[in-house]
Scaffold this active site. Sequence first.
Site, PDB file in Angstrom:
ATOM      1  CB  THR A 124      13.065  34.196  51.703  1.00 37.04           C
ATOM      2  OG1 THR A 124      12.649  35.383  51.033  1.00 37.04           O
ATOM      3  CG2 THR A 124      11.804  33.421  52.045  1.00 37.04           C
ATOM      4  CE1 TYR A 148      11.078  30.973  47.704  1.00 31.74           C
ATOM      5  CE2 TYR A 148      10.794  33.263  48.352  1.00 31.74           C
ATOM      6  CZ  TYR A 148      11.618  32.179  48.126  1.00 31.74           C
ATOM      7  OH  TYR A 148      12.977  32.292  48.337  1.00 31.74           O
TER       8      TYR A 148
END
Length: 348
Positions: A124, A148
């Site tokens: 990501t 995350y």
Amino acid sequence: MRENNNGGPHVLVTGGAGFIGSHVCKLLADEGYCPVTLDNLSSGHQRFVQWGPFLHGNICSANDLDHVFHHYNPVAVFHLAADIEVGNSVENPDPHYRNNMVGMLELLSTMRRWKVDKLVFASTCAVYGSPETQPIREDEPLAPASPYGHGKAMCERLIEDFASAYGLRAANLRFFNASGASPEIGLGEARRHETHLIPLALDAVLAAETFTVNGNDYDTHDGTCVRDYLHVEDIALAHFQALKALDRCERGTAALYNLSTGQGYSVLDVLKAIERVTGQPVSWRVGPRRPGDVARLVGDASLATRDLNWQPARSSIDSIVGSAWEWRRHYHGKLWSEASFTISRSPA
Ligand SMILES: NC(=O)c1ccc[n+]([C@@H]2O[C@H](COP(=O)([O-])OP(=O)(O)OC[C@H]3O[C@@H](n4cnc5c(N)ncnc54)[C@H](O)[C@@H]3O)[C@@H](O)[C@H]2O)c1
């Protein structure tokens, strides 16, 4: 376990019942592979698994993984299973890290045991944090702003170490904001706890409710967060192109690729696109910032274009919003309301 084998070589898709994983499975099946989904349905949908066998299992379980590798002997792995909620990762990092990190390590160990050496990993843009220089390139130092992002960066590190020690061939795809849908095959973004802008704003329009913008005091042209939106079908295509590239590359390679358009849209820009595409006004108000959000994330995907021969051809903002709108109007309500639809909250 559900059998649905098209006779092609098996590839394992973890998270294949999710938004992006299901699109990856569809494309792989179109390209002659048989995608095997391993998913615990914590946020995915069994009815999204239409193009290969489904195993209700957990990536954190060595037993579940061994079962898949023993039964299907996959030639490659696409790893998309993860908890993806940035805010939740900030508020409750323990289960978040446990899921994403333990899952990654178990998967890599299992691949090693079964001598499977090709991995495409869904990383990501959250690994970058909020860099000054934009569009962001892959050589930008990593500075994640949330557990995350930290977890994904650590997964990339594990992959790199397994590549250099054990000869794994891997592509880490750092994709920016996935959205859009494929209404013609019934796939779209559908999470019980939705946190993404486009589905939330479209739901507000459908329900004639007021949409809350999370902060308007960021350092951007209109004060709202700017993101680089990609159509989910373009992301699926990059996964397939990455598999082809892995076939050509040497053992011990862990490549990094941004997947992005280079074009940023603020929250308010997206709301304007929604008004344009749907022909309906969007009512909005400003709420507080969301933990873990950064001001601007726009990527440079020249490397993916060069090495993977990849172009985000479907990723105009109107195409993304238009397909998501179609899917939400026709499918989303039914997905939740039909009695035959069940979701498991507990890992297998
Ligand atoms: N959506 C985005 O904008 C975006 C952006 C960058 C990266 N990614 C990454 O892409 C991947 C897919 O994201 P998505 O948007 O499709 O999310 P999603 O929530 O729709 O899909 C994730 C899937 O993983 C499954 N899963 C989670 N934990 C599991 C476990 N322990 N065992 C088995 N299955 C498990 C869920 O049930 C779900 O089906 C994720 O790894 C995410 O971090 C997404």
